[in-house]
Design an enzyme around this catalytic site. Structure first.
Site, PDB file in Angstrom:
ATOM      1  N   GLY A 168      -9.647 -14.046 -11.172  1.00  0.00           N
ATOM      2  CA  GLY A 168      -9.129 -12.756 -10.755  1.00  0.00           C
ATOM      3  C   GLY A 168     -10.112 -11.617 -10.910  1.00  0.00           C
ATOM      4  O   GLY A 168      -9.988 -10.588 -10.233  1.00  0.00           O
ATOM      5  N   ASP A 224      -5.429 -22.533 -18.682  1.00  0.00           N
ATOM      6  CA  ASP A 224      -6.452 -21.978 -17.799  1.00  0.00           C
ATOM      7  C   ASP A 224      -7.623 -21.405 -18.576  1.00  0.00           C
ATOM      8  O   ASP A 224      -8.619 -20.984 -17.968  1.00  0.00           O
ATOM      9  CB  ASP A 224      -5.851 -20.908 -16.876  1.00  0.00           C
ATOM     10  CG  ASP A 224      -5.199 -19.771 -17.646  1.00  0.00           C
ATOM     11  OD1 ASP A 224      -4.164 -20.022 -18.284  1.00  0.00           O
ATOM     12  OD2 ASP A 224      -5.719 -18.640 -17.607  1.00  0.00           O
ATOM     13  N   ASP A 239     -13.632 -17.754 -22.278  1.00  0.00           N
ATOM     14  CA  ASP A 239     -12.806 -16.553 -22.124  1.00  0.00           C
ATOM     15  C   ASP A 239     -12.484 -15.882 -23.455  1.00  0.00           C
ATOM     16  O   ASP A 239     -11.485 -16.185 -24.098  1.00  0.00           O
ATOM     17  CB  ASP A 239     -11.505 -16.860 -21.371  1.00  0.00           C
ATOM     18  CG  ASP A 239     -11.736 -16.975 -19.872  1.00  0.00           C
ATOM     19  OD1 ASP A 239     -12.894 -16.892 -19.445  1.00  0.00           O
ATOM     20  OD2 ASP A 239     -10.756 -17.147 -19.138  1.00  0.00           O
TER      21      ASP A 239
END
EC number: 2.7.7.-
Length: 496
Positions: free
Chosen positions: A96, A255, A265
């Site tokens: 995103g 994810d 992340d």
């Protein structure tokens, strides 16, 4: 001249390998320009891994790594994936706010280069695709700190900033992190195609992973099962490394789980200060799903979700397939327990294994948890605990409120050291090589962030140098000291 040559890496004539899978796996699009970009911080250690020349940090690189320009051969793209978030299927997600620029090759290793915060993609949902300076500094510093600790991780080459406004809880300024990794593939990539019944795409993606990241599994009787077992083992090793150093990820959604066993992340992460097994570092995690003590079990749950995604690729009776995949996951428990025991033995300076070691370690951790004794400082000071029964060392003993209980444990520890004839002089450097003096505590990151938001980036550079030598005593003693009182009021959330 191609962009690999621009950065001084070994040239490669073919595009990023993932893009060869086709448009069903990704969307090609340019980054959104960032107004008036400037350098915030760079990592010389990461640049060296990539084989970049010393003068790589120039105006042209600034524009490219801020999303304002492309070098020849760059075809940026964002990938699609899905996943479970906080244990619930979240549907389609995807990159995103990340754009892959392509690949560098150096020393036989291929590195994907990715911009985080370079604008909207088709997978941004309602997001703006931007990253703010605050979160970018945290990710940059922690990526490089984890690498220096020897923990598998994605890396961060640099941060570029801009006066451009980004709305979060308040109005902040934009930044872009350049991240690199052998691959950013996640559990969620496989889940996406399995959930949507796209078996041809799922088969293609698994073949890609086998070819590029697990070639030894291709000759196994059932390659997807062998791949699952490899991922389970790598994930177990990663979880043990996290637990031993006291690292909390904060958002262990599927994810955010790497197919390569990398820390992926960096959002609301945190290193333990006072040892609290139930510590929740993510202020958004209201149920405490991702508490420190639960991380290993959550990883195992995520591996089951990955196994479920692989089931359609394996022919035969459903019950037999489930058993086959379950057997592939079983090594996770054993590997995690072995790695945790090995890691904690090392942290306690024990060279040889004894049956009673697990009890000694468990009681040490209970002792730390009793009054939330500082995890990093206690282990660092333990390295200087004298083995002689008549000696003591107040800097360690005095950080425990219940000193009598500490003395009882210390007596057992001394007896254990005596059984292997441990020598203080030899043991100290060995323990200090696995017990860091400095980790990226939230207050250290917050100080760097506050100065950067005021236009002073020197604290990022200073702190990065300290974090890249975490096992050395820092020149600034406060970097390794107890956190200040105000640190307990810091909160990090999914917007961090």
């Amino acid at each position: 001249m191609g962009w690999q040559e621009q950065l001084g890496s070994v040239p490669t004539s073919h595009p990023a390998s993932f893009t060869r899978l086709g448009d069903g796996f990704l969307t090609r699009l340019p980054p959104e320009p960032l107004s008036a970009p400037h350098w915030v911080a760079t990592s010389a250690a990461c640049a060296q891994v990539l084989g970049l020349p010393e003068d790589w940090r120039n105006e042209e690189a600034l524009q490219v790594l801020s999303g304002n320009a492309l070098w020849e051969g760059m075809q940026p793209w964002a990938s699609v994936y899905s996943g479970h978030q906080f244990g619930v299927w979240a549907g389609q997600l995807g990159d995103g706010r990340a754009l892959h620029l392509g690949e560098l090759v150096h020393g036989g290793q291929r590195w994907e280069v990715q911009l985080k915060g370079a604008g909207r993609t088709p997978y941004s949902r309602r997001g703006d695709g931007r990253a703010v300076l605050r979160s970018s500094i945290r990710e940059f510093l922690c990526s490089e700190a984890m690498a220096a600790l020897g923990i598998p991780t994605t890396r961060a080459l640099c941060i570029t900033g801009s006066p451009q406004g980004v709305q979060r809880e308040t109005l902040e300024t934009a930044a872009v992190v350049t991240r690199v990794a052998p691959s950013f593939l996640r559990f969620g990539h496989l889940e996406h195609f399995a959930h949507h019944g796209q078996l041809n795409e799922l088969r293609q993606l698994v073949a890609h992973v086998l070819s590029h990241h697990a070639p030894e599994c291709r000759e196994a009787p059932v390659p997807p099962v062998a791949l699952l077992e490899k991922i389970a083992r790598q994930t177990a090793q990663l979880m043990a490394a996290w637990q031993c150093v006291g690292f909390c990820h904060g958002v262990m959604n599927t994810d955010n789980m790497s197919l390569l066993g990398l820390t992926l992340d960096y959002g609301p992460f945190g290193f333990l200060d006072g040892f609290d097994p139930g510590h929740v570092c993510n202020h958004s995690d209201h149920q405490g799903r991702y508490a420190y003590v639960r991380q290993p079990q959550v990883a195992f749950w995520n591996l089951h979700a990955l196994a479920q995604a692989l089931m359609p690729l394996i022919g035969g009776d459903e019950e037999a397939v489930a058993e086959l995949l379950g057997d592939a996951l079983e090594p996770y428990r054993q590997v995690f327990q072995q790695e945790m025991l090995r890691g904690m033995r090392d942290k306690l300076g024990l060279r040889h294994a004894e049956a009673e070691d697990q009890a000694l370690i468990d009681d040490w951790l209970r002792l730390l948890a009793l009054h939330r004794t500082d995890y990093t400082i206690a282990h660092r000071r333990l390295s200087q605990w004298p083995a002689r029964a008549e000696a003591t060392w107040a800097p360690l003993r005095d950080i425990f409120l219940d000193r009598e209980r500490f003395d009882l444990w210390a007596l057992r520890y001394r007896e254990r050291l005596a059984r292997e004839a441990s020598d203080d002089t030899e043991r100290l450097p060995r323990m200090q090589a696995v017990n860091p003096a400095v980790v990226l505590r939230n207050h250290l990151a917050e100080t760097a962030i506050q100065r950067a938001e005021a236009g002073d980036f020197t604290e990022i550079e200073r702190l990065l140098k300290v974090l890249q030598r975490p096992y050395d005593e820092p020149a600034q003693a406060s970097d390794a000291d107890f956190p200040p009182d105000w640190a307990s009021r810091l909160e990090v959330s999914c917007s961090s």
